[in-house]
Design an enzyme around this catalytic site. Structure first.
Site, PDB file in Angstrom:
ATOM      1  N   HIS A 103      -4.537 -34.142  -6.803  1.00  0.00           N
ATOM      2  CA  HIS A 103      -3.272 -34.886  -6.783  1.00  0.00           C
ATOM      3  C   HIS A 103      -3.051 -35.604  -5.455  1.00  0.00           C
ATOM      4  O   HIS A 103      -2.203 -36.487  -5.354  1.00  0.00           O
ATOM      5  CB  HIS A 103      -2.088 -33.967  -7.117  1.00  0.00           C
ATOM      6  N   ASP A 133      -6.908 -29.331 -10.474  1.00  0.00           N
ATOM      7  CA  ASP A 133      -6.365 -30.042  -9.320  1.00  0.00           C
ATOM      8  C   ASP A 133      -7.285 -29.951  -8.109  1.00  0.00           C
ATOM      9  O   ASP A 133      -6.825 -29.722  -6.982  1.00  0.00           O
ATOM     10  CB  ASP A 133      -4.970 -29.528  -8.969  1.00  0.00           C
ATOM     11  N   SER A 207      -1.296 -29.342   1.032  1.00  0.00           N
ATOM     12  CA  SER A 207      -2.094 -29.350  -0.191  1.00  0.00           C
ATOM     13  C   SER A 207      -3.520 -29.798   0.075  1.00  0.00           C
ATOM     14  O   SER A 207      -3.768 -30.817   0.726  1.00  0.00           O
ATOM     15  CB  SER A 207      -1.463 -30.286  -1.232  1.00  0.00           C
TER      16      SER A 207
END
Length: 476
Positions: A103, A133, A207
């Site tokens: 993402h 992801d 992330s």
């Protein structure tokens, strides 16, 4: 004499708490990088987030996805063409192979990697996997990069120390530490959710960054946080290395991920379903549909079977089966244990390659037995049924290929209504016994009553989709 007091032994926990993480940080920090991207062509929506998983319900989880699954502070998405620090990553090969979240880079037009020393390299996306992801990048460094290796997340226990390194809010090389709060978390991010929950502080920008164990090995990829107030509250999620290592290896080698495919649709086994089928425990995966020509169909798996184990792995939930099948190499023959007709059986299925969603074959409806047009009420179930004749098909919009009995009415507040059944639903089987008329339906209900069943299991079709529904069999 005087009373001698023996000194209390130090609690075991005190001996396991690390004195500090400084040596570990020096060891791994150079391998953690910052990911900068230039957004995709077209105008960017202010504060827009990536698309949510289909069917994500309203509530705290959806809110957290909308606010944190995009590595941008709410309302702070950069304008088109502007480079922005969106996330983190880590080097797994000195030649320039980098792992991050899909993402973070999946929709990027340009990707730049910045090392701890400030060197910047243009990056190429080798491959990304939206189901887990994860993404893999390649850069061409002028000298070998510092790299880290994978650890074993299976060995992590709740309470073990872990350390996260990343770039929250663009603050490069930020180190935080905490413990594993829980394992096996399903947060609705994808079909193979199996997150580590951690309380190490991670925020927007973390992330794609690594989660380390005490040996400096990567045991997780930091991916998301849950926060009702916009800041870290000690609930973060990381993809465990047991999943990430295999996915990353496939992305690196092939650019895609090949997953096993069995060819069934499944639903959870509830207490009512377990009771209606006479199961000893509430566990397993109930097969609702079998795709024609699939490995499951070829092996003999049927609608209504309850899968209890797969390749010697116990199946307790739907995701147990989904993950186990996905992780199976294509062409592998696996043993599947299941319950059919209250008997435990086994079969061998040769796993195929997962492809885009396929049309699921409809069960052969057969022909409904002739019966007078009338409704039969079943007070103990809170419904009445009618035959599927021309009149009822027209009234409820039921196709000619569907067989069974149609629900003509439900009683508000009783069993059928409580389970979401409604007029127009077609009941095609009762306790895995096909019914083609109200008479056959009545016989099946009577049989369940004689067997002292507390619930009956209906196979219900609505708008061409089928599912099993267990309804309590109350006294009439």
């Amino acid at each position: 004499g005087t009373l001698a007091l023996a000194p209390l032994a130090a609690p075991a926990l005190a001996r396991t708490v690390p004195v500090g993480f400084a040596d570990l940080v020096e060891q791994v920090n150079p391998a953690v990088v910052q990911i900068l991207v230039k957004n995709t062509d077209g105008p960017a929506e202010e504060g827009a987030a990536p698309s949510l998983p289909e069917g994500t319900p309203e509530g705290p989880l959806k809110d957290f996805f909308e606010r944190f699954f995009s590595e941008r502070a709410p309302g702070a998405r950069p304008p088109q063409g502007e480079m922005a620090a969106l996330g983190s990553g880590f080097v797994i090969d000195p030649s320039g192979i980098i792992v991050t979240n899909n993402h973070v880079v999946g929709d990027a037009r340009e990707i730049t990697v910045r090392t701890k020393d400030g060197d910047e390299y243009a990056a190429t996306l080798i491959g990304g996997d939206d189901k887990t992801d994860l993404a893999v990048l390649r850069v061409e460094p002028t000298a070998p990069l510092a790299a880290v290796g994978w650890g074993d997340s299976d060995r992590l226990r709740v309470g073990d120390w872990v350390m996260a390194v990343g770039n929250p809010f663009g603050l490069g090389g930020t180190v935080t530490a905490g413990i594993v709060s829980a394992r096996g978390r399903d947060i609705g991010a994808g079909p193979y959710d199996n997150f580590l929950q951690i309380d190490a502080s991670i925020n927007t920008g973390n992330s794609g960054g690594p989660l380390f164990d005490g040996d400096g090995k990567v045991v997780g990829v930091n991916t998301a946080i849950f926060s009702p107030n916009g800041g870290n509250i000690g609930i973060g999620f990381a993809i465990p290395s047991e999943i990430a290592e295999n996915v990353v290896a496939q992305l690196r080698d092939k650019g895609t991920v090949e997953r096993g495919w069995l060819g069934v649709m499944i639903q959870p086994v509830t207490d009512e379903i377990a009771e209606s089928l006479g199961l000893k425990a509430t566990r397993g995966a109930l097969v609702t549909e079998v795709t024609e020509g699939s490995p499951a169909a070829k092996a003999g798996l049927r609608q209504g079977d309850v899968v209890l184990s797969y390749a010697d792995k116990e199946i307790n939930t739907l995701r147990d089966l989904s993950r186990a099948v996905a992780d199976t190499a294509v062409g592998t023959a696996v043993e599947v244990e299941f319950v059919r007709g209250q008997k435990v059986r086994t079969l061998k299925a040769t796993i195929g390659a997962q492809e885009p969603p396929q049309a699921v074959a409809q069960a052969d409806p057969g022909k409904a037995a002739a019966e007078p047009t009338r409704e039969l009420p079943f007070a103990g179930l809170g419904l009445s049924v009618a035959p599927l004749d021309a009149e009822s098909r027209s009234k409820f919009g039921v196709g000619e290929k569907t067989s069974g009995v149609v629900i003509a009415a439900v009683d508000v507040g009783k069993g059928a209504a409580a389970k979401g059944l409604q007029p127009g639903d077609v009941i095609t089987s009762v306790n895995q016994r096909p019914v083609a008329s109200p008479g056959e339906f009545a016989s099946a209900i009577e049989e369940a009553g004689k067997a002292q069943r507390k619930a009956v299991l209906f196979l219900v079709e609505r708008n061409g989709e089928q599912r099993f529904v267990a309804v309590e069999l109350a006294d009439a």
